[in-house]
Scaffold this motif. Structure first.
Motif, PDB file in Angstrom:
ATOM      1  N   ASP A   3       7.005  10.361  -1.311  1.00  0.00           N
ATOM      2  CA  ASP A   3       5.555  10.470  -1.504  1.00  0.00           C
ATOM      3  C   ASP A   3       5.237  11.397  -2.683  1.00  0.00           C
ATOM      4  O   ASP A   3       4.393  11.089  -3.535  1.00  0.00           O
ATOM      5  CB  ASP A   3       4.904  11.006  -0.226  1.00  0.00           C
ATOM      6  CG  ASP A   3       3.397  11.117  -0.346  1.00  0.00           C
ATOM      7  OD1 ASP A   3       2.721  10.096  -0.129  1.00  0.00           O
ATOM      8  OD2 ASP A   3       2.909  12.217  -0.679  1.00  0.00           O
ATOM      9  N   ALA A  13      -0.522   7.451  -4.587  1.00  0.00           N
ATOM     10  CA  ALA A  13       0.260   7.419  -3.351  1.00  0.00           C
ATOM     11  C   ALA A  13       1.199   6.214  -3.384  1.00  0.00           C
ATOM     12  O   ALA A  13       0.890   5.193  -4.003  1.00  0.00           O
ATOM     13  CB  ALA A  13      -0.673   7.333  -2.146  1.00  0.00           C
ATOM     14  N   LEU A  19       7.455   2.927  -0.385  1.00  0.00           N
ATOM     15  CA  LEU A  19       7.760   4.068   0.485  1.00  0.00           C
ATOM     16  C   LEU A  19       8.869   3.721   1.475  1.00  0.00           C
ATOM     17  O   LEU A  19       9.831   4.477   1.656  1.00  0.00           O
ATOM     18  CB  LEU A  19       6.496   4.490   1.230  1.00  0.00           C
ATOM     19  CG  LEU A  19       6.645   5.666   2.211  1.00  0.00           C
ATOM     20  CD1 LEU A  19       7.075   6.931   1.483  1.00  0.00           C
ATOM     21  CD2 LEU A  19       5.344   5.890   2.964  1.00  0.00           C
TER      22      LEU A  19
END
Length: 281
Positions: A3, A13, A19
């Motif tokens: 992150d 983000a 992620l």
């Protein structure tokens, strides 16, 4: 960790897929932190953000060209002097400005002290353009540009950069997101109203399929002769006179001096002689 890397390097983000992928690789030993850094820093998104990153990380270097890594800013000083010798008034006109990212005008305004006229058809982008260009020396006109005056429909593309008066052109890049009615003006009319000199230094045109029409109209119907022109032409291969749908007079007045993935760069014939008295040997 993933992150933080996204927020620091890509200025956003992480998307769920990125992620999940990078976190799993790190946890399972399929990649090291160095691998993730390499992947992010060699991405097109990181490259596109390089100017914003430089300004955030080096805010004290307000007078230095962002790509300058010389000892004490010598390249920045040299570039300014060289550019000043290749122009007459440091005035630019950017038709289809859209925003700072990918701009052909921002660097000249920000780092080299030029003044500009920015033209954008999409009224929804005017606020963000003003925010991105900040206190630089420019005026902005909210108008679509064509070879005639009136009203027309601007088709909002899958991204802002492919919005066009030509619906077929805009749909080449994906489904459109809607449309708005826009006022049409000719480029000579805008230049005259805004009191732009006949031989201003740079004209940049990026208006998605209307570029050649507008450029031909400028040359055919007005005395405006910018010293340098950047125009979106797409993949045309090696440029030669007559290879674009431009009036014949254009190639008599301008010579191609550079080419990028989508743009051609032209210089007004006789500019060197006009600046220095005679063409160099």
């Amino acid at each position: 960790m993933v992150d933080t890397l996204y927020r620091k390097l890509l200025l956003r983000a992480p998307d769920p897929s990125g992620l999940e992928t990078y976190t799993a690789l790190l946890r399972e030993g399929g990649a090291t932190v160095a691998h993730v850094l390499d992947a992010l820093m060699t991405s097109p998104e990181f490259f596109a953000n390089r100017a914003e990153l430089a300004q955030r990380c080096y805010p004290h270097q307000r007078d230095g060209f962002f790509a300058d890594i010389s000892q004490f800013g010598e390249v920045s000083t040299l570039l300014r002097a060289m550019i000043d010798m290749s122009c007459t008034n440091k005035i630019l006109v950017d038709v289809g400005v859209m925003g700072r990212s990918g701009s052909n005008s921002y660097d000249l305004l920000r780092w080299f002290g030029w003044q500009g006229l920015l033209v954008e058809a999409n009224s929804g982008l005017i606020g963000s353009i003003k925010a991105q260009f900040g206190p630089l020396n420019y005026r902005i006109v909210n108008s679509a540009v064509s070879d005639h005056a009136g009203t027309a429909t601007l088709h909002i593309g899958s991204s802002d950069g492919v919005s066009s008066l030509n619906e077929g052109h805009s749909r080449m890049f994906g489904a459109t997101r809607g449309s708005i009615t826009v006022e049409l003006e000719t480029l000579p009319a805008i230049l005259e109203r805004e009191q732009i000199p006949l031989h201003f230094d740079l004209l940049s045109i990026d208006i998605e399929g209307e570029d050649m029409k507008v450029l031909s109209h400028l040359i055919a119907s007005s005395p405006y002769r910018p010293n340098w022109i950047i125009v979106e032409a797409g993949d045309v291969g090696d440029y030669r006179a007559g290879s674009l749908p431009l009036i014949a007079a254009f190639d008599e007045l301008y010579e191609a001096v550079g080419q990028t993935q989508a743009n051609l760069i032209f210089r007004r014939r006789g500019l060197v002689a006009a600046l220095y008295g005679a063409a160099p040997a």
